[in-house]
Motif scaffolding. Sequence first.
Motif: not given
Length: 240
Positions: A123-126, A136-138, A147-154, A200-202
């Motif tokens: 959530e919001n980078g955290e 949401n899961f990143k 780390i090659l890539s990332s995406s946000i899945e709802n 917790s955190g970033s």
Amino acid sequence: MPRPRKNRMVNTMPTSEGFIPAGYEPECCSSLSCVTMTVDEYETIRLIDYLGMTQEECAASMQVSRPTVTNIYESARYKLADALIHEKPLLISGGNYDICHKNKKTATITKETTTMKIAITYENGEIYQHFGHCENFKIYQVEDGKILSSSIENAAGSGHGALAGFLKNLGVDVLICGGIGGGAQNALAQAGIRLYGGVSGSADEAVQALVDGTLVYNANVQCSHHGEGHTCGGGNSCHH
């Protein structure tokens, strides 16, 4: 300039994220007025009302002054009464606290693991702190320690009990999260997803720390006794 508030030391957190009145469906509770008890407030209830400590003993355990414990405890008792009398959902979240050092471990991933997917409650980078309510899961694709890539899945609409299946369908190997209940831990284990809780955190920094072998997580979340009162949350030092 105000003096920064000292964190309160917590030894045990609930695996449950909260409680709802009997007869209410979880989906209906979002429209109700909720009571939110902080983690440090929960700790005073656990130590004083459940374990029978005096307020002096509780203050020593939490490494704060007696007047501070009194204020935290009175707030916690009022919130319990408010939730019971007015039939409100009771959530446990937030607060100024650290988890006892004995529950803290450093995670590493094996050199043999060349390709993997890491999911993080987001959530919001955290790192979102309640797995069961996470929308949401990143998802990070990792290969050969990079780390090659990332995406946000709802995951909205998946429901509390279906999140492990949602992650499994995405091909996730590892989950990093904050608080998580015993039932969800069991579902993740059955799905073959490794869990690092109490972080917790970033979000980006946590995943990079795991790749680097420096991620600090709460070992009590990572146990086999699902749903038996083990803990979740961040970490620091403690005394006994």
